[in-house]
Scaffold this motif. Structure first.
Motif, mmCIF file in Angstrom:
data_model
loop_
_atom_site.group_PDB
_atom_site.id
_atom_site.type_symbol
_atom_site.label_atom_id
_atom_site.label_comp_id
_atom_site.label_asym_id
_atom_site.label_seq_id
_atom_site.Cartn_x
_atom_site.Cartn_y
_atom_site.Cartn_z
ATOM 1 N N SER A 1 2.425 6.804 -11.498
ATOM 2 C CA SER A 1 1.612 7.530 -12.461
ATOM 3 C C SER A 1 0.964 6.557 -13.437
ATOM 4 O O SER A 1 -0.092 6.837 -14.001
ATOM 5 C CB SER A 1 2.469 8.521 -13.250
ATOM 6 O OG SER A 1 3.047 9.461 -12.385
ATOM 7 N N GLU B 1 0.802 -1.238 0.000
ATOM 8 C CA GLU B 1 0.000 0.000 0.000
ATOM 9 C C GLU B 1 0.839 1.295 0.000
ATOM 10 O O GLU B 1 0.534 2.209 -0.766
ATOM 11 C CB GLU B 1 -0.951 -0.020 1.200
ATOM 12 C CG GLU B 1 -1.903 1.148 1.262
ATOM 13 C CD GLU B 1 -2.955 1.125 0.162
ATOM 14 O OE1 GLU B 1 -3.331 2.216 -0.295
ATOM 15 O OE2 GLU B 1 -3.402 0.041 -0.228
ATOM 16 N N GLN C 1 -7.447 -3.225 -8.248
ATOM 17 C CA GLN C 1 -6.974 -1.865 -8.476
ATOM 18 C C GLN C 1 -7.426 -1.418 -9.866
ATOM 19 O O GLN C 1 -7.099 -2.066 -10.862
ATOM 20 C CB GLN C 1 -5.447 -1.811 -8.356
ATOM 21 C CG GLN C 1 -4.940 -2.198 -6.982
ATOM 22 C CD GLN C 1 -3.426 -2.224 -6.899
ATOM 23 O OE1 GLN C 1 -2.748 -1.446 -7.552
ATOM 24 N NE2 GLN C 1 -2.910 -3.121 -6.072
ATOM 25 N N SER D 1 0.816 5.105 -4.178
ATOM 26 C CA SER D 1 0.616 6.521 -4.522
ATOM 27 C C SER D 1 1.749 7.080 -5.385
ATOM 28 O O SER D 1 1.595 8.143 -5.987
ATOM 29 C CB SER D 1 0.466 7.356 -3.253
ATOM 30 O OG SER D 1 1.655 7.296 -2.486
#
Length: 192
Positions: A110, A103, A158, A107
């Motif tokens: 891209s 996790e 995802q 972030s």
């Protein structure tokens, strides 16, 4: 005077063992000037590390190297952050078999690519490689493939992962990903 980049584009290249992740990443890094790469394999814990004790598989007399706990992921995240903070490259390719299963890393990306293989092709390719420590006779069937299926199921949840068939022609995969990364760079206003 060095040109300081304002943003580093981070591209994830994940997938099953022997699916072509490293080959693709090396080709992309060569093709895109100013890019760099990091490989998750460089973050495996040392065989003597006591954190591996909980990953011991007594019936196979080995450790489970296919779990995220077999890797120093905190260090990997810190190293990615350092690369981003230093703006030392325009594109950072992050390659590994569990990069989308941690996790704190998600972030960064891209764009995410995940290379898949059939069980038969994965077994065939893996049998051609030498690992240290070496795979035991049942390691693929009892550990590698079941762990991959678990990861694949999580990655499918995802919404932003681009799945690529690792049995396709390597040039076709490379050209597709290269074109998409170049488009992202152009959208960011960076020359390609």
């Amino acid at each position: 005077m060095m040109n300081v980049l304002t943003q580093v584009l981070v591209i994830g290249v994940g997938g099953t063992t022997n699916s072509g992740k490293s080959t693709l990443t090396k080709r992309l890094t060569t093709a895109i000037a100013g890019s760099s790469s990091m490989c998750q394999d460089n973050y495996f814990l040392d065989p003597g590390d006591e954190r591996l004790n909980k990953l011991r598989i007594p019936e196979l007399d080995c450790w489970n190297w296919d779990k995220i706990a077999a890797l120093d992921m905190e260090k990997m995240v810190a190293d990615i952050q350092t690369k981003i903070d230093e703006h030392s490259c325009s594109v950072l390719f992050v390659e590994g078999f569990l990069i989308f299963d941690y996790e704190p890393m998600l972030s960064f990306f891209s764009k995410k690519y995940f290379l898949t293989l059939t069980q038969e092709e994965c077994r065939r390719r893996r049998s051609l490689r030498v690992y240290n420590p070496a795979d035991g006779p049942q390691y693929f069937d009892k550990v590698v493939w079941p762990e991959y299926i678990n990861v694949l199921e999580q990655v499918k949840l995802q919404p932003d992962v681009n799945f690529l068939d690792g049995t396709k022609d390597q040039d076709e995969i490379f050209n597709q990903v290269l074109g998409e990364v170049k488009q992202l760079l152009e959208n960011m206003g960076q020359s390609v």
